[in-house]
Motif scaffolding. Structure first.
Motif, short mmCIF file in Angstrom:
data_model
loop_
_atom_site.label_atom_id
_atom_site.label_comp_id
_atom_site.label_asym_id
_atom_site.label_seq_id
_atom_site.Cartn_x
_atom_site.Cartn_y
_atom_site.Cartn_z
N ALA A 96 -1.00 -24.25 8.18
CA ALA A 96 -0.33 -22.99 7.86
C ALA A 96 -1.33 -22.04 7.21
N ARG A 97 -1.06 -20.74 7.37
CA ARG A 97 -1.84 -19.70 6.69
C ARG A 97 -0.88 -18.78 5.95
N LEU A 98 -1.08 -18.68 4.64
CA LEU A 98 -0.24 -17.82 3.81
C LEU A 98 -1.02 -16.57 3.43
N TYR A 99 -0.29 -15.45 3.31
CA TYR A 99 -0.93 -14.16 3.01
C TYR A 99 -0.23 -13.53 1.80
N PHE A 100 -1.05 -12.95 0.91
CA PHE A 100 -0.55 -12.28 -0.29
C PHE A 100 -1.20 -10.90 -0.38
N PHE A 101 -0.39 -9.86 -0.31
CA PHE A 101 -0.92 -8.51 -0.48
C PHE A 101 -0.83 -8.14 -1.96
N LEU A 102 -1.98 -7.96 -2.58
CA LEU A 102 -2.04 -7.65 -4.01
C LEU A 102 -2.15 -6.15 -4.21
N ASN A 103 -1.17 -5.61 -4.92
CA ASN A 103 -1.18 -4.19 -5.27
C ASN A 103 -1.37 -4.07 -6.77
N VAL A 104 -2.48 -3.48 -7.17
CA VAL A 104 -2.81 -3.31 -8.59
C VAL A 104 -2.50 -1.88 -8.99
N THR A 105 -1.62 -1.70 -9.96
CA THR A 105 -1.16 -0.36 -10.32
C THR A 105 -1.34 -0.12 -11.81
N GLY A 106 -1.24 1.17 -12.19
CA GLY A 106 -1.17 1.56 -13.58
C GLY A 106 -2.48 1.52 -14.32
N ARG A 164 -8.18 -12.76 -12.98
CA ARG A 164 -7.98 -12.38 -14.36
C ARG A 164 -9.26 -11.75 -14.91
N PRO A 165 -9.22 -10.45 -15.24
CA PRO A 165 -8.11 -9.50 -15.12
C PRO A 165 -8.12 -8.83 -13.75
N ALA A 166 -6.94 -8.46 -13.27
CA ALA A 166 -6.84 -7.79 -11.97
C ALA A 166 -7.29 -6.34 -12.10
N GLN A 167 -8.10 -5.90 -11.13
CA GLN A 167 -8.61 -4.53 -11.12
C GLN A 167 -8.23 -3.87 -9.80
N VAL A 168 -8.39 -2.56 -9.75
CA VAL A 168 -8.03 -1.81 -8.54
C VAL A 168 -8.84 -2.31 -7.35
N LEU A 206 1.48 -20.26 13.06
CA LEU A 206 0.74 -20.73 11.91
C LEU A 206 0.76 -19.71 10.78
N ASP A 207 0.77 -18.43 11.13
CA ASP A 207 0.70 -17.37 10.14
C ASP A 207 2.07 -17.11 9.52
N CYS A 208 2.14 -17.22 8.20
CA CYS A 208 3.37 -16.92 7.47
C CYS A 208 3.43 -15.42 7.16
N PRO A 209 4.63 -14.88 6.95
CA PRO A 209 4.76 -13.46 6.61
C PRO A 209 3.99 -13.12 5.33
N VAL A 210 3.53 -11.89 5.26
CA VAL A 210 2.78 -11.43 4.08
C VAL A 210 3.73 -11.31 2.89
N GLN A 211 3.32 -11.86 1.76
CA GLN A 211 4.09 -11.75 0.51
C GLN A 211 3.46 -10.67 -0.36
N ASP A 212 4.31 -9.86 -0.99
CA ASP A 212 3.82 -8.77 -1.84
C ASP A 212 3.74 -9.23 -3.29
N VAL A 213 2.59 -8.97 -3.89
CA VAL A 213 2.37 -9.29 -5.31
C VAL A 213 1.89 -8.01 -5.99
N THR A 214 2.61 -7.56 -6.99
CA THR A 214 2.25 -6.34 -7.72
C THR A 214 2.01 -6.68 -9.18
N VAL A 215 0.84 -6.27 -9.68
CA VAL A 215 0.50 -6.49 -11.08
C VAL A 215 -0.08 -5.20 -11.65
#
Length: 324
Positions: free
Chosen positions: A236-246, A214-218, A151-160
């Motif tokens: 299904a279960r989808l996963y998104f790893f959010l990395n906030v940079t800069g 909106r807006p994304a913070q650390v 059921l668990d889908c691979p983790v997707q990386d999201v960087t903003v």
């Protein structure tokens, strides 16, 4: 004499039952009953004929080629109807004094042709999900099964960049049922990258397959999870790893930063994810955003614009005519 005939018939029936309980169960045994098959043999060779056992064995052997058949689960009713027609045809052949040695192989060949014309079972689409559209029916055992995928889908990386918008699309690459589909969102904070559900908490107000921050913070750094359900059954279960940079974007003025610092601004849990309300430009740029409610809104706006245009033309015509 009647009791003697009954006593002699019982061993024959028990022997026939044993013959049809062969380990390699075929489509024949899934879509016909024992009494139907036994009755057909009785019609071919007679009620007490010594050839009953031979007929039963020939019946089973003729359909052994279908023992490993797999079909689209939705085609079961069609195959059941085909076997019902076959049974009726064999009964007519038996009544016409036909031979079971010829009738059974012919019937099996016809069933093979029927199966080849059924809608094929669709292939599973990796890597994850409960894919009902690919469910298959197995004649070897008379049961159905779905894809052996998690059921668990691979983790997707999201960087903003800090201060920008983060968008998540809870979309799978396989066909979902059309009714009673719901989406729920969870969040595991602290920069944690995980699929362990014990670390997640529910995100209020987040619903639908699209969500954004909106807006994304650390403090938003972590794993977001979207679970797709049909009538409370997880698909299904989808996963998104959010990395906030800069640093914050240049558009953020010094006054805005000072104001947030004074108020000790922090993302409240209830506002972690805001429901996505697309603008007209976003609707036209993203066809998947044209949900029924959005289509209704666009139609209403079009109708209102049409009425306004009509009223303006009518007012101009009235003014022009009054001036003349």
């Amino acid at each position: 004499m009647a009791l003697l005939a009954l006593a002699s018939a019982v061993p024959s029936a028990l022997l026939a039952l044993a013959v049809f309980r062969v380990p390699a169960r075929a489509c024949l045994l899934c879509f016909t009953t024992y009494s139907e098959r036994f009755r057909i043999c009785q019609m071919f060779v007679g009620m007490q004929s010594p050839k009953l056992e031979e007929c039963e064995e020939a019946f089973t052997a003729a359909f052994q080629g279908l023992s490993d058949t797999e079909i689209n689960y939705d085609e079961r009713s069609h195959l059941h109807d085909a076997f019902a027609q076959m049974t009726h045809g064999l009964q007519e052949l038996a009544a016409a004094q036909g031979s079971f040695e010829v009738a059974f192989p012919d019937a099996a060949e016809k069933m093979k042709r029927v199966i080849t014309h059924l809608k094929e079972a669709q292939a599973c689409i990796p890597p994850c999900g409960l894919q009902e559209f690919a469910r298959r029916f197995l004649c070897k055992g008379c049961y159905s099964r779905v894809c052996d995928l998690p059921l668990d889908c691979p983790v997707q990386d999201v960087t903003v960049t800090r201060g920008d918008q983060a968008m998540f699309s809870c979309i799978v690459n396989f066909k979902l049922p059309k009714e009673e589909i719901t989406y729920s969102w969870k969040f595991a904070g602290g920069g944690l990258r995980t699929q362990d559900l014990s670390y997640f908490r529910d995100v209020p107000r987040a619903e639908g397959y699209l969500a954004r921050i909106r807006p994304a913070q650390v403090t938003h750094r972590g794993t977001f999870s979207c679970e797709i359900k049909q009538d409370q059954r997880p698909l299904a279960r989808l996963y998104f790893f959010l990395n906030v940079t800069g640093p914050p974007p240049r558009a953020e003025t010094e006054l805005q930063a000072t104001f947030r610092e004074v108020l000790r601004w922090a993302p409240r849990e209830a506002e972690l994810i805001e429901p996505w309300r697309p603008s007209l430009g976003e609707l036209l740029a993203r066809p998947e955003a044209l949900t029924p409610s959005n289509l209704f809104l666009l139609a209403a706006l079009g109708a209102l614009a049409s009425v306004c245009a009509t009223m303006l033309v009518w007012m101009f015509f009235e003014w022009y005519c009054s001036g003349s």
